[in-house]
Design a protein around this motif. Sequence first.
Motif, mmCIF file in Angstrom:
data_model
loop_
_atom_site.group_PDB
_atom_site.id
_atom_site.type_symbol
_atom_site.label_atom_id
_atom_site.label_comp_id
_atom_site.label_asym_id
_atom_site.label_seq_id
_atom_site.Cartn_x
_atom_site.Cartn_y
_atom_site.Cartn_z
ATOM 1 N N LEU A 516 0.822 -1.206 0.000
ATOM 2 C CA LEU A 516 0.000 0.000 0.000
ATOM 3 C C LEU A 516 0.860 1.261 0.000
ATOM 4 C CD1 LEU A 516 -3.000 -0.865 2.351
ATOM 5 C CD2 LEU A 516 -2.872 -0.897 -0.133
ATOM 6 N N MET A 517 2.004 1.223 0.690
ATOM 7 C CA MET A 517 2.900 2.380 0.640
ATOM 8 C C MET A 517 3.375 2.624 -0.785
ATOM 9 S SD MET A 517 5.134 2.344 4.178
ATOM 10 C CE MET A 517 6.088 0.911 3.717
ATOM 11 N N GLY A 518 3.651 1.551 -1.536
ATOM 12 C CA GLY A 518 4.049 1.712 -2.928
ATOM 13 C C GLY A 518 2.919 2.246 -3.792
ATOM 14 N N VAL A 519 1.699 1.732 -3.575
ATOM 15 C CA VAL A 519 0.556 2.193 -4.367
ATOM 16 C C VAL A 519 0.301 3.677 -4.137
ATOM 17 C CG1 VAL A 519 -1.935 1.953 -4.670
ATOM 18 C CG2 VAL A 519 -0.508 -0.089 -4.473
ATOM 19 N N PHE A 520 0.291 4.104 -2.881
ATOM 20 C CA PHE A 520 0.058 5.520 -2.596
ATOM 21 C C PHE A 520 1.231 6.378 -3.043
ATOM 22 C CE2 PHE A 520 -3.265 3.831 0.145
ATOM 23 C CZ PHE A 520 -4.258 4.794 0.020
ATOM 24 N N SER A 521 2.453 5.826 -3.023
ATOM 25 C CA SER A 521 3.606 6.595 -3.522
ATOM 26 C C SER A 521 3.483 6.832 -5.020
ATOM 27 C CB SER A 521 4.904 5.844 -3.208
ATOM 28 O OG SER A 521 5.118 5.753 -1.819
ATOM 29 N N VAL A 522 2.958 5.847 -5.753
ATOM 30 C CA VAL A 522 2.705 6.042 -7.177
ATOM 31 C C VAL A 522 1.660 7.140 -7.381
ATOM 32 C CG1 VAL A 522 1.725 4.947 -9.236
ATOM 33 C CG2 VAL A 522 3.406 3.726 -7.858
ATOM 34 N N TYR A 523 0.611 7.119 -6.558
ATOM 35 C CA TYR A 523 -0.421 8.160 -6.669
ATOM 36 C C TYR A 523 0.149 9.545 -6.385
ATOM 37 C CZ TYR A 523 -4.328 11.101 -5.257
ATOM 38 O OH TYR A 523 -5.209 12.145 -5.120
ATOM 39 N N MET A 524 0.930 9.660 -5.297
ATOM 40 C CA MET A 524 1.510 10.965 -4.972
ATOM 41 C C MET A 524 2.582 11.353 -5.982
ATOM 42 S SD MET A 524 -0.215 12.089 -2.535
ATOM 43 C CE MET A 524 0.735 13.595 -2.372
ATOM 44 N N GLY A 525 3.244 10.362 -6.611
ATOM 45 C CA GLY A 525 4.173 10.690 -7.691
ATOM 46 C C GLY A 525 3.453 11.323 -8.865
ATOM 47 N N LEU A 526 2.232 10.855 -9.151
ATOM 48 C CA LEU A 526 1.424 11.490 -10.192
ATOM 49 C C LEU A 526 0.999 12.895 -9.777
ATOM 50 C CD1 LEU A 526 -0.823 8.456 -11.245
ATOM 51 C CD2 LEU A 526 1.095 9.439 -12.521
ATOM 52 N N VAL A 527 0.671 13.062 -8.484
ATOM 53 C CA VAL A 527 0.282 14.389 -8.006
ATOM 54 C C VAL A 527 1.464 15.351 -8.075
ATOM 55 C CG1 VAL A 527 -0.507 15.688 -5.993
ATOM 56 C CG2 VAL A 527 -1.564 13.502 -6.550
ATOM 57 N N TYR A 528 2.638 14.894 -7.627
ATOM 58 C CA TYR A 528 3.833 15.734 -7.697
ATOM 59 C C TYR A 528 4.405 15.805 -9.108
ATOM 60 C CZ TYR A 528 3.951 15.398 -2.580
ATOM 61 O OH TYR A 528 3.652 15.466 -1.236
ATOM 62 N N ASN A 529 3.925 14.934 -10.003
ATOM 63 C CA ASN A 529 4.419 14.869 -11.378
ATOM 64 C C ASN A 529 5.928 14.638 -11.405
ATOM 65 O OD1 ASN A 529 4.615 14.963 -14.133
ATOM 66 N ND2 ASN A 529 3.503 16.900 -14.357
ATOM 67 N N ILE A 530 6.345 13.533 -10.757
ATOM 68 C CA ILE A 530 7.774 13.253 -10.669
ATOM 69 C C ILE A 530 7.991 11.750 -10.703
ATOM 70 C CG2 ILE A 530 7.705 13.285 -8.143
ATOM 71 C CD1 ILE A 530 10.538 14.372 -8.178
#
Length: 904
Positions: A516-530
């Motif tokens: 779940l930490m990886g899944v949410f990190s992917v989501y926040m990576g999309l939010v941060y666009n990085i």
Amino acid sequence: MRVFKKQQTKVKSFFRSEDMDLCQLLLHTENAFDCLIELGHHGAVQFNNVYDEDRLLNNLYSKKVTQCYELLRIVDSLHTYIVQLHVNEIFYPDVDRENRLKEKDLAKYSDSLKRIHVEASAVTEHYYRLDSRRNRMMEHSFALNKANKYMVSDMGSELLYSESTVIGLVQDATTTSGAYPAHLNYMIGCIRADKFYSFELLLYRLCSFNLIIRFAEMPSPVYEYHYGYKPERVRKFAILMMASSTMIWPKVLKICALYHVNIYDCPSSASQREDKVKELSQEIVNVEKVLKEAELMRRQILEVAGRDLFIIRVNLRKALKVYDLMNRLRLVGGVEVPRYLLAEVYIPSSDVPEVEAILRSASRISGGADINDSSDEDEMNDMKTMPNTTPYPIESDFQPLEDMSAGAILLKKNRLVSHMPPTYFRLNKFTRGFQNLIDAYGMADYKELNPAPYTIITFPFLFAVMFGDLGHGILLILFSSLMIWKHREIERYQINATSENEILNILYAGRYIILLMGVFSVYMGLVYNIVMAKGFNLFGSSWSCRYNETTVYDPAFHVTLDSSHPHFYSGHPYPLGMDPVWAVCGQDSITTTNSLKMKMAIVLGISQMMFGLGLAAANCVLMKRKADLILVVIPQMIFMLCLFGYLVFLIFYKWMSYGGHKPAPYNAACAPSVLITFINMMLMKKEEPVENCLDYMYPNERMIEFALVGIAFSTIPILLAGKPIYLMRRRRKMEQERERDFKRMRRQTIAEMRSTMRYTDDENSETSRQKSVDNEEEHEMSEIWIHSGIHTIETVLGSVSHTASYLRLWALSLAHDQLSDVLWHMVLTKGFANTLPLYYGVPVLMAAFFAWAILTVAILVMMEGLSAFLHTLRLHWVEFQSKFFGGAGESFKAFSFPPSNQRS
């Protein structure tokens, strides 16, 4: 079997502890062992107070406990023999399911273990004696060979040291003149290498130059055997001692005995020594043949033992645990010999029918005693009316079931008890990892809301806010998915491993947390666009650059992006996350990103704390604590909403009202600072006007802010004095009711009056007792006021410190972003930028890539991930759970057997 309970339908819940039934378990001594074995495998019954330090043992099963310890000692001894001989001990992974222990099996275990142990010990002792004999013969032969080499030259024709020469070396000058001629005396032996040097020094100080010692190390270490200890592989020295006088030999022999020196016979002539060596060599060959036969027999016996040794060891440890528990239960029933064991137990309500079935099945399989026979029926009737010596009453109301032939009875208590029941959550492999995070802080009180269900979402999300990167999140997903996919192999490895791998156990237990930490990190990576420190443009940027070369190179011109100008900003926000332009615009990128992440951290922190206060209110409603809800929780919510909830409102209002292509006074230049506005609100200070901009963000802003500050600070007296005043009024009311009850009791019979007056013989004693009660109440109320003051200060200051603590979301996200950017530009970019020829450039690029990949995994994923994990854990334990979670409960500690593995 009879069960004394009311059949109810219970709902299993992960949000609150399961309902617990307090029961009394009555077991017949004939089948109690088999019933407890089955209960231990099921793991749904907690025995209360049996392991207290002051618990009195019934000593009925002390001999059984001693027998189990003795059998386990035999098992350990056989296991030692098996390890020494490298015999394969068969491991049964399904021993807990396929080889259930019955009490009648213990006698078979005892007979087979003792028989095998006697045979193995006899053969092993015979083998050790033979091996010791062979080692002594080898030592003797080696010492004789070295003595020959010392006394005879290489050719064997002339002496290297003649007898007269050696006598001259060792003879004392004071004894040269004598009537009797001197003869050379010598002695050979073998000593441990680690004892030789102290042995040599002691002989020198005792005999000085009257004794000559020569030594040589044996070519290979030998085994030494001592009774009760493992064989020891040691280095040894062969020694030759020569002296001219026989008077010193008694002293030398005593020292040799002290140092455990093996003394051997040494013939006087070289030919006799050679014959002795040949004789010893032949004996060594004969002994080695017998040794091979003894080792083969020993191996056969241990192979037979190794087939069932694992099963026996596991079951003996279970039997030891069961007999120890039975030794702690209370004996009841029977005229001369107690025939029943009584225990107070907690059982999850949903497991009570299954426990009943287990007891019924175990009693039937073990041939349980018929409770309805004529001898036991009177005892059971007495059991219902017997005096209760336990701290809590036994409910005498029961309903018999159809099966009346079982040897176990379950009595459910329906009356209230003074102690809190244990907390039990039914978990699965997904929720267990999150529950472990909560249990590491503290166990929830009985029926208190469990933070774990909410932590399943909030924990990985807050982690991702600090760790947000699409590439790093994918690495976490791949790692956790690998552990989930290979879960059978990992579990099989954990069972078969002889030593515990703690790092693997921790990672495997938290595999779903990492997922779940990886899944949410992917989501926040999309939010941060990085992704891996680089932005990506999926939908096309809303910004464009209109500068030409002349403008850029003009030193007097400051290059910036003007959001109010349509040449730079189209007015349409980027559809998902941050615009990719902010990844390449230098200082403006850091300023914009910091502003967004700081405000986002404040919004998330206040939202989570308000959610925690909402859970606190739900706790008060569910646990019927109306006073805490009105006097503590609601004032806290009002205080947080009026101050920090308003801060969140200002952030969203500014985002929606200012910026973009909006005309003045709602353009980006007129956007006020939320921080300055909030500080002026707390200080009740007016803001300085800005030209062509509004003085306030919305009409009547200052009046609303002053009102919110007044309402917030008006809750502080309620927090400080509300609960103590309520407790004082409730205590005064209870005292009045107690006084009315006492007056009513005084109007009873004269006999009751006299029995009451025995404790108050005179007026002075009544007065002194009243003073002591008043002092005690005054002391308790002072503690209540102090506690209330501390709680109020903690609430007010904690609201500020906890809000500031959530800024770590912004700080760690910025650090992760910048460190990732540094690794990209300082390592990987160097490989891309090399201008070497192809046959040099490709290896350089590969080296740069591998260095960047290793540093990314080691630093950004592992170290930064661990840092973000610990900060997220602190935010949940301190800032979130402190709002509603007590964590002072007791976990449900069921009587159970741990899963068997190779380390069992």
